[in-house]
Write an enzyme that holds these catalytic residues in place. Structure first.
Site, PDB file in Angstrom:
ATOM      1  N   LYS A  54     -14.384  54.857 -54.942  1.00 44.31           N
ATOM      2  CA  LYS A  54     -14.403  55.853 -54.360  1.00 44.31           C
ATOM      3  C   LYS A  54     -15.691  56.726 -54.755  1.00 44.31           C
ATOM      4  O   LYS A  54     -16.075  57.228 -53.834  1.00 44.31           O
ATOM      5  CB  LYS A  54     -12.746  56.936 -54.695  1.00 44.31           C
ATOM      6  CG  LYS A  54     -12.220  55.906 -54.584  1.00 44.31           C
ATOM      7  CD  LYS A  54     -10.431  56.650 -55.592  1.00 44.31           C
ATOM      8  CE  LYS A  54      -9.072  55.770 -54.772  1.00 44.31           C
ATOM      9  NZ  LYS A  54      -8.017  55.888 -55.055  1.00 44.31           N
ATOM     10  N   GLN A  98      -6.470  59.726 -60.588  1.00 45.57           N
ATOM     11  CA  GLN A  98      -5.682  58.502 -60.542  1.00 45.57           C
ATOM     12  C   GLN A  98      -4.629  58.001 -61.288  1.00 45.57           C
ATOM     13  O   GLN A  98      -4.079  58.556 -61.920  1.00 45.57           O
ATOM     14  CB  GLN A  98      -7.008  57.019 -60.415  1.00 45.57           C
ATOM     15  CG  GLN A  98      -6.388  55.751 -60.188  1.00 45.57           C
ATOM     16  CD  GLN A  98      -6.761  55.685 -58.600  1.00 45.57           C
ATOM     17  OE1 GLN A  98      -7.505  56.671 -58.081  1.00 45.57           O
ATOM     18  NE2 GLN A  98      -5.833  54.502 -58.239  1.00 45.57           N
ATOM     19  N   ASP A 121      -4.757  63.783 -51.354  1.00 41.71           N
ATOM     20  CA  ASP A 121      -4.403  62.830 -51.483  1.00 41.71           C
ATOM     21  C   ASP A 121      -3.221  63.291 -50.313  1.00 41.71           C
ATOM     22  O   ASP A 121      -2.442  62.206 -50.505  1.00 41.71           O
ATOM     23  CB  ASP A 121      -3.861  62.570 -53.149  1.00 41.71           C
ATOM     24  CG  ASP A 121      -4.407  61.000 -53.811  1.00 41.71           C
ATOM     25  OD1 ASP A 121      -4.323  60.811 -52.718  1.00 41.71           O
ATOM     26  OD2 ASP A 121      -4.226  61.274 -54.547  1.00 41.71           O
TER      27      ASP A 121
HETATM   28  N1  GUN Z   1      -2.505  54.593 -57.327  1.00 43.52           N
HETATM   29  C1  GUN Z   1      -2.647  53.775 -56.357  1.00 43.52           C
HETATM   30  N2  GUN Z   1      -2.357  54.927 -55.335  1.00 43.52           N
HETATM   31  C2  GUN Z   1      -3.257  55.780 -55.249  1.00 43.52           C
HETATM   32  C3  GUN Z   1      -3.412  57.152 -54.512  1.00 43.52           C
HETATM   33  O1  GUN Z   1      -3.788  56.701 -53.484  1.00 43.52           O
HETATM   34  N3  GUN Z   1      -3.358  57.674 -54.965  1.00 43.52           N
HETATM   35  C4  GUN Z   1      -4.063  58.270 -56.255  1.00 43.52           C
HETATM   36  N4  GUN Z   1      -4.409  59.295 -57.105  1.00 43.52           N
HETATM   37  N5  GUN Z   1      -4.118  57.335 -57.350  1.00 43.52           N
HETATM   38  C5  GUN Z   1      -3.293  55.793 -56.648  1.00 43.52           C
END
Ligand code: GUN
Length: 294
Positions: A54, A98, A121
């Site tokens: 990211k 995350q 998200d």
């Molecule tokens: N953990 C696995 N996929 C995601 C996601 O799309 N966003 C976040 N914040 N954590 C994750």
């Protein structure tokens, strides 16, 4: 005949070019640099890789990236303080914590603490609710990526039977919702299957479009689908290593057998996966745009 491949990696590249232009325009016309804050708590190797990807995507697209790595024993109170600081930081337009978080932290409380305007998200209940009524400010990244793939490969959804397998909050529930909205790219008849579904194959065989997100390698086999189905495989499962030590990935769909019957299918890797981070970047830019005052 083998199915057409729905190449998320290629579509993702195209969209990233579009985003780069938007970012340049935002900087030139409005003096705004979109900013994404990522929070990683602990040492989970998978999460580290995702957060790294990211951060790299931000750097490649000209988006400001503020990453905070915290030790696994960080208290919930400290995490909430950080979220509050980021909520108040005008350089930050998107906040991503995350998941999963360590067990002593209530992830729901952390998600609820994120300003819904910065919830790129789309996990905050305000944004989940807006999505349900078709007024989503942000769309969740993986479902939005799926919608974009169907659109860019001209897969008609209107009146089609979409069968979703998996009821997670991140993929299954939101994609089912998006597919049934009365809007372009939706207007489908939707069936949502899950671990409580009896005779899964009876449902998957009815699908015109089959979307699978269950985290079980090769669970959907050729005998479970009909000829001409469009298959979207969200699964990314590590099933071993090559002699050189490289990880071998498999989707939730048995690609080799299902591609013989499907009209189109996403490969793993290179299908849905690359779209998720791209849509996160798109949401960050949308969040930045929303701060422009006329
Ligand atoms: N953990 C696995 N996929 C995601 C996601 O799309 N966003 C976040 N914040 N954590 C994750």
């Amino acid at each position: 005949m083998p199915a057409q491949l729905i190449k998320g990696a290629e579509v993702s590249k195209q969209i990233r070019e579009e985003i780069t232009k938007e970012v340049e325009e935002l900087k030139e016309k409005h003096g705004i640099t979109p900013g994404l804050a990522t929070i990683l708590v602990g040492e989970d190797p998978g999460s580290k890789v995702y957060v790294g990807q990211k951060e790299k995507a931000c750097n490649n697209l000209g988006i400001y990236s503020a990453r905070t790595d915290l030790p696994a024993d960080t208290s919930e109170a400290d995490l909430l303080d950080l979220v509050k600081k980021l909520n108040d930081d005008p350089k930050i337009h998107g906040i991503l914590c995350q998941l999963p978080l360590p067990k002593h932290v209530d992830a729901t409380r952390v998600i609820y603490a994120i300003d819904p305007d910065k919830d790129v998200d789309c996990f905050h209940p305000v944004n989940v609710g807006k999505l349900m009524i078709g007024k989503g400010r942000f769309l969740p990244c993986t479902p939005n990526g799926i919608m974009e793939l169907l659109k860019r490969y001209d897969v008609a959804t209107e009146g089609k039977h979409v069968v979703v397998v998996g009821r997670s909050n991140i993929v299954g529930k939101p994609i089912a919702n998006l597919m049934l909205q009365r809007s372009p790219g939706g207007n489908a008849t939707v069936t949502l299957c899950h671990t409580g579904t009896k005779d899964l194959a009876a449902f998957t065989k009815m699908a015109d479009i089959l979307i699978v997100a269950i985290g079980q390698p090769k669970a959907i086999t050729a005998d479970m689908v009909k000829e001409g189905v469009v298959v979207i495989d969200v699964g990314v499962n590590r099933i071993g290593k090559t002699p050189e030590g490289k990880g071998i990935l498999a989707g939730d769909v048995d690609f080799d057998s299902v591609q013989e019957k499907a009209a189109a299918i996403t490969p793993v890797p290179g299908g849905v996966g690359p779209m998720t981070i791209t849509m996160l970047m798109k949401n960050t830019v949308e969040a930045a745009k929303a701060t422009i005052s006329d």
